[in-house]
Design a protein around this motif. Structure first.
Motif, PDB file in Angstrom:
ATOM      1  N   TRP A 155       0.860  -1.178   0.000  1.00 14.37           N
ATOM      2  CA  TRP A 155       0.000   0.000   0.000  1.00 14.37           C
ATOM      3  C   TRP A 155       0.896   1.228   0.000  1.00 14.37           C
ATOM      4  O   TRP A 155       1.910   1.268   0.692  1.00 14.37           O
ATOM      5  N   LEU A 156       0.518   2.206  -0.785  1.00 14.43           N
ATOM      6  CA  LEU A 156       1.273   3.456  -0.777  1.00 14.43           C
ATOM      7  C   LEU A 156       0.993   4.189   0.523  1.00 14.43           C
ATOM      8  O   LEU A 156      -0.159   4.280   0.947  1.00 14.43           O
ATOM      9  N   PRO A 157       2.014   4.722   1.168  1.00 15.70           N
ATOM     10  CA  PRO A 157       1.812   5.380   2.466  1.00 15.70           C
ATOM     11  C   PRO A 157       1.142   6.750   2.317  1.00 15.70           C
ATOM     12  O   PRO A 157       0.998   7.271   1.229  1.00 15.70           O
ATOM     13  N   GLY A 158       0.771   7.270   3.447  1.00 16.06           N
ATOM     14  CA  GLY A 158       0.200   8.615   3.488  1.00 16.06           C
ATOM     15  C   GLY A 158      -1.300   8.583   3.440  1.00 16.06           C
ATOM     16  O   GLY A 158      -1.905   7.629   2.963  1.00 16.06           O
ATOM     17  N   PRO A 159      -1.890   9.635   3.928  1.00 14.26           N
ATOM     18  CA  PRO A 159      -3.353   9.655   3.840  1.00 14.26           C
ATOM     19  C   PRO A 159      -3.767  10.104   2.445  1.00 14.26           C
ATOM     20  O   PRO A 159      -3.216  11.083   1.957  1.00 14.26           O
ATOM     21  N   PRO A 160      -4.626   9.445   1.775  1.00 16.62           N
ATOM     22  CA  PRO A 160      -5.146   8.124   2.126  1.00 16.62           C
ATOM     23  C   PRO A 160      -4.183   7.056   1.644  1.00 16.62           C
ATOM     24  O   PRO A 160      -3.507   7.210   0.645  1.00 16.62           O
ATOM     25  N   LYS A 161      -4.142   5.946   2.373  1.00 22.71           N
ATOM     26  CA  LYS A 161      -3.314   4.818   1.940  1.00 22.71           C
ATOM     27  C   LYS A 161      -3.947   4.238   0.682  1.00 22.71           C
ATOM     28  O   LYS A 161      -5.156   4.089   0.601  1.00 22.71           O
ATOM     29  N   THR A 162      -3.085   3.923  -0.297  1.00 21.89           N
ATOM     30  CA  THR A 162      -3.577   3.462  -1.589  1.00 21.89           C
ATOM     31  C   THR A 162      -3.045   2.067  -1.881  1.00 21.89           C
ATOM     32  O   THR A 162      -1.832   1.851  -1.851  1.00 21.89           O
TER      33      THR A 162
END
Length: 182
Positions: free
Chosen positions: A132-139
């Protein structure tokens, strides 16, 4: 009047000064033309390889270092040799070898990460799920077949060695035909 005798096995040929001078001049002209032809072809191969390295049949650009090509001309006066080599200017090394030696086209089973929805992520087999790609939102991401999948061959061989060998062979054949006509 002096003459020069050439022998090879059981065959001997004697040349008078005029014919010998003509042969030497023809050889000197052929050498000059051969060197010019080799230099031109080496430069052409370098330019084509540099263009194709990151092209549709090449690899994805990351640093851009391995795809920079140059021609190196070496003259050995003691041996009377001139050699041409075409290669990458990238000086990085891995496992004691230049990095460009390891660069390959993506293979048949090559995959890339694709950003997908949460629903697609959980619908896919576990083996295909990526990080999952970090950061909000996780993708979420999935591994999908690489659209640039190819034969997985080494670019040095495909874009430099093979084209240069092919061109040298053509030059040698052209020079032999020119000498036969001459």
């Amino acid at each position: 009047m002096t003459s020069r005798r050439f022998t090879a096995g059981g065959v001997a040929v004697e040349l008078d000064n005029g014919l010998e001078a003509f042969i030497e001049q023809a050889l000197a002209s052929a050498e000059t033309a051969a060197i010019r032809a080799l230099r031109a072809h080496a430069n052409a191969v370098a330019a084509e390889a540099e263009r194709d390295w990151y092209g549709p049949k090449g690899v994805q650009r990351r640093t851009g270092l391995s795809g920079q090509m140059a021609v190196r001309e070496s003259i050995d006066l003691t041996k009377g040799e001139i050699t041409f080599s075409v290669g990458s200017t990238d000086t990085r090394r891995a496992n004691g070898k230049p990095v460009p030696v390891f660069v390959r086209r993506p293979g048949r089973t090559s995959t890339v990460l694709k950003v997908v929805t949460t629903r697609e992520y959980f619908a896919a087999p576990v083996a295909m799920r990526g990080p999952w790609l970090p950061g909000p939102p996780k993708t979420p991401q999935l591994f999908v077949p690489n659209p640039a999948a190819s034969d997985g061959k080494l670019l040095i061989s495909e874009l430099l060695r093979k084209p240069m060998r092919k061109r040298v062979k053509a030059i040698v054949q052209d020079m032999a035909a020119e000498l036969r006509r001459g």
